[in-house]
Each structure stands twice: as C-alpha cells, then as structure tokens.
Design an enzyme around this catalytic site. Structure first.
Site, mmCIF file in Angstrom:
data_model
loop_
_atom_site.group_PDB
_atom_site.id
_atom_site.type_symbol
_atom_site.label_atom_id
_atom_site.label_comp_id
_atom_site.label_asym_id
_atom_site.label_seq_id
_atom_site.Cartn_x
_atom_site.Cartn_y
_atom_site.Cartn_z
ATOM 1 N N GLY A 50 -0.925 1.569 -12.476
ATOM 2 C CA GLY A 50 -1.644 2.270 -11.989
ATOM 3 C C GLY A 50 -1.365 3.356 -11.214
ATOM 4 N N TYR A 188 -10.466 -8.705 1.883
ATOM 5 C CA TYR A 188 -9.757 -7.266 1.107
ATOM 6 C C TYR A 188 -9.611 -5.984 1.946
ATOM 7 C CZ TYR A 188 -8.673 -3.077 -1.277
ATOM 8 O OH TYR A 188 -7.550 -2.190 -1.993
#
Ligand code: NAG
Ligand code: NAG
Length: 304
Positions: A50, A188
């Site tokens: 990524g 998160y």
C-alpha cells in the site's frame, strides 16, 4: 418504463463523462519537491504494501537508506527486492516489527515504523485493544525508543498517518481498551484521533531539538487496510472511482517528509499536501497531555 430506462442511460452517460474529473478531484496534491536524501535513514512501518510501500519506493529513489519494518519479513523482503530493482538503491532493508507487541518493538529499536483498521475486537500481546494498541501505543513506544537517535540525526522528521475519520473519534479515558463498549469503526476513529493528539504533544515536547513531527490524512486510498471488512470490500467496487491510488496516497506523507521549510508547522495536520484543520477534540491540550500521561503509564515508560 422507457422513460426510466432513458433516464438511467442518461445518468450513466453523465457519470461516465464526469468520472475522470471526479477522480482527478479526489486525487489531491502531489509532492513536487526534489529534495534528495543521500545519507538519510528512513524507517517506515508496514511498508510491505500500500501507501507505505509507495512511500518507501520514492524515498529509496531519492537515495535514502530505507528500513521496511513489518510483521511478515517474507512479504517485506519481496517488497524490498521490488523496490531495490526499481530504484537501483541497494540500501532497502527489512526488519521484523510487530507493533502489537511491545517486546517486538523493543527488539526492533534495540537493533537499530503500519496500521490496522476495522478488525474484530481483539487484544494485543500486552492486553491492549488492537486499534489503540497498534495505531497509537505501538508507535508511541517506537518513537520513544528511537528518540535519542532522532535527535542526534536532526534535522529529522516523524510523520504520522492519521485520517479525516479522526473527526468521529473521541478519547474515552474511562474505557480506553473498549472493554465496556466496542465498535470497530469507532475504535479506528479513536486511534486516529490519538495519533493527532500525540503529534501535537510530541511537537511541543520536541521544540528546539531539530526534530519535527507531522500528521497526515493520506486520502481515501485503495489499500489492504479494509481487508477486515467484507461489506467495505463490496462497496469498494463502486467507490474505487473516488479513490486515490497508492502512489497518490503517498504524496502527502512524502510532502511532510521532504518539503523544505516545513519546520514551523511541526505538530500540524496535512491533507493533499496542504495544512488542514483538525477537529476541536484534536486541539484539546488537556486531552493531549492526559493521553500522553496515560500512554506512558500503560507502557511503563517515563517520558517527560
Ligand atoms: C507516528 O508515526 C511515526 C512513523 O510512522 C511514528 O514514529 C510515531 O511514533 C507515530 N506516532 C503516533 C503514536 O501516532
Ligand atoms: C501529566 O503528568 C504530569 C507530570 O506527571 C502532570 O504534571 C500533569 O498534570 C499531568 N497532566 C494531566 C492532564 O493529567
């Protein structure tokens, strides 16, 4: 029926015609500095895939010695050999680092920086809830352990990947490990808010040392972080249009690592290669200080 079909076709055509500009809009800024990095050392967590990998590639291209720190050394090696071949820089090295385990962080730091998103409730080796444990506490400890070396290497920079979702985050001091209430999405967001608070507090404490720190919203990026959520994977197909590539996602991080004259903005938050506003909660000095204190306590470290 025909009318509906007509409208639908019309909508589709408009959509296809405008798609490139939508993409372009969401693609965001590009890091344009041509600073080179010979003799500089870069540590990137989770750089086997990524945005991390894209960032590693660009920094290696500019001549830095790049340490790819990741859990899976084999995956790290395959990313490293790709980057070495691509950039002709042999100084791309892999080191094992499991940010969910303070032992591993200490081992990594002794020898010489990943994220998790939307995972089911779980705890790290040290009994911390995974999001706050890896995204915040893991990096907190790592920075702590590398601090002296950072100061020696000044001018040096620490770049934190936060996210726009920090706006939905809150530091729930009464339940930091999510034992009373847990929702992966919010966990998160909380951990990304923690990154911002940490960056601000760190910048304050590093004033005058030549070490500066920045928090980044990479954009909505096609990466593997959503692997934990099936629904998100489905929605992904549609939203891909509005999403940045990993190369685009790496631009703001690169900007904060490389752009000249950024030092007066230490502790600030960037998106699309520009300084951006943070939520009021991320500006709360008391919360930042308290989170700092609690983090030190949880990790058993003294960091004045
Ligand atoms: C921010 O990220 C950098 C590297 O990615 C790391 O060194 C630092 O500890 C992180 N800080 C936190 C706790 O967000
Ligand atoms: C954090 O700890 C310091 C030193 O131990 C203390 O002076 C300060 O009041 C604490 N701050 C908060 C908000 O808990």
């Amino acid at each position: 029926m025909l009318l509906i079909l007509g409208l639908f076709t019309c909508f589709l055509s408009v959509f296809y015609v405008t798609a490139p500009s939508i993409r372009k809009y969401f693609a965001g800024g590009v890091c344009r500095t041509n600073v080179q990095l010979p003799g500089k050392v870069v540590v990137i967590t989770g750089a086997n895939t990524g945005i991390g990998k894209e960032t590693a590639r660009e920094l290696a291209r500019r001549g830095a010695r790049v340490y790819i720190a990741c859990r899976d050394v084999l995956k790290g090696e395959s990313a490293a050999s790709e980057i070495r071949a691509d950039t002709k820089n042999s100084q791309v090295l892999v080191r094992k680092l499991d940010l969910s385990d303070t032992k591993s962080i200490r081992a990594f730091a002794e020898g010489f920086l990943a994220g998790v998103m939307l995972c089911p409730y779980s705890k790290t080796a040290d009994g911390f809830e995974t999001h706050i444990g890896v995204n915040h506490l893991g990096h907190f400890l790592l920075t702590y352990l590398l601090l002296e070396r950072l100061k020696e290497s000044a001018p040096a920079r620490v770049v934190n990947l936060s996210s726009v979702v920090h706006h939905a985050g809150k530091i729930r001091f009464h339940d930091l490990q999510g034992e009373k209430y847990y929702c992966s999405g919010f966990a998160y967001c909380h951990s990304k808010l923690a990154n911002l608070l940490f960056t601000r507090e760190l910048a304050k404490r590093l004033q005058g040392t030549g070490v500066t720190t920045y928090a980044v919203h990479p954009g909505i990026v096609r990466s593997e972080l959503i692997r934990h959520s099936f629904l998100l994977c489905l929605l992904w197909r549609f939203f891909s249009l509005f999403v940045k590539s990993t190369w685009q996602g790496a631009q703001t991080t690169l900007h904060c690592a490389l752009a000249e004259g950024l030092e007066p903005l230490s502790g600030k938050y960037f998106s699309d290669c520009k300084r951006t506003w943070v939520s009021p909660r991320a500006r709360n000095k008391k919360t930042a200080e308290r989170l700092w204190n609690v983090s030190c306590e949880l990790l058993g470290i003294q960091w004045e």
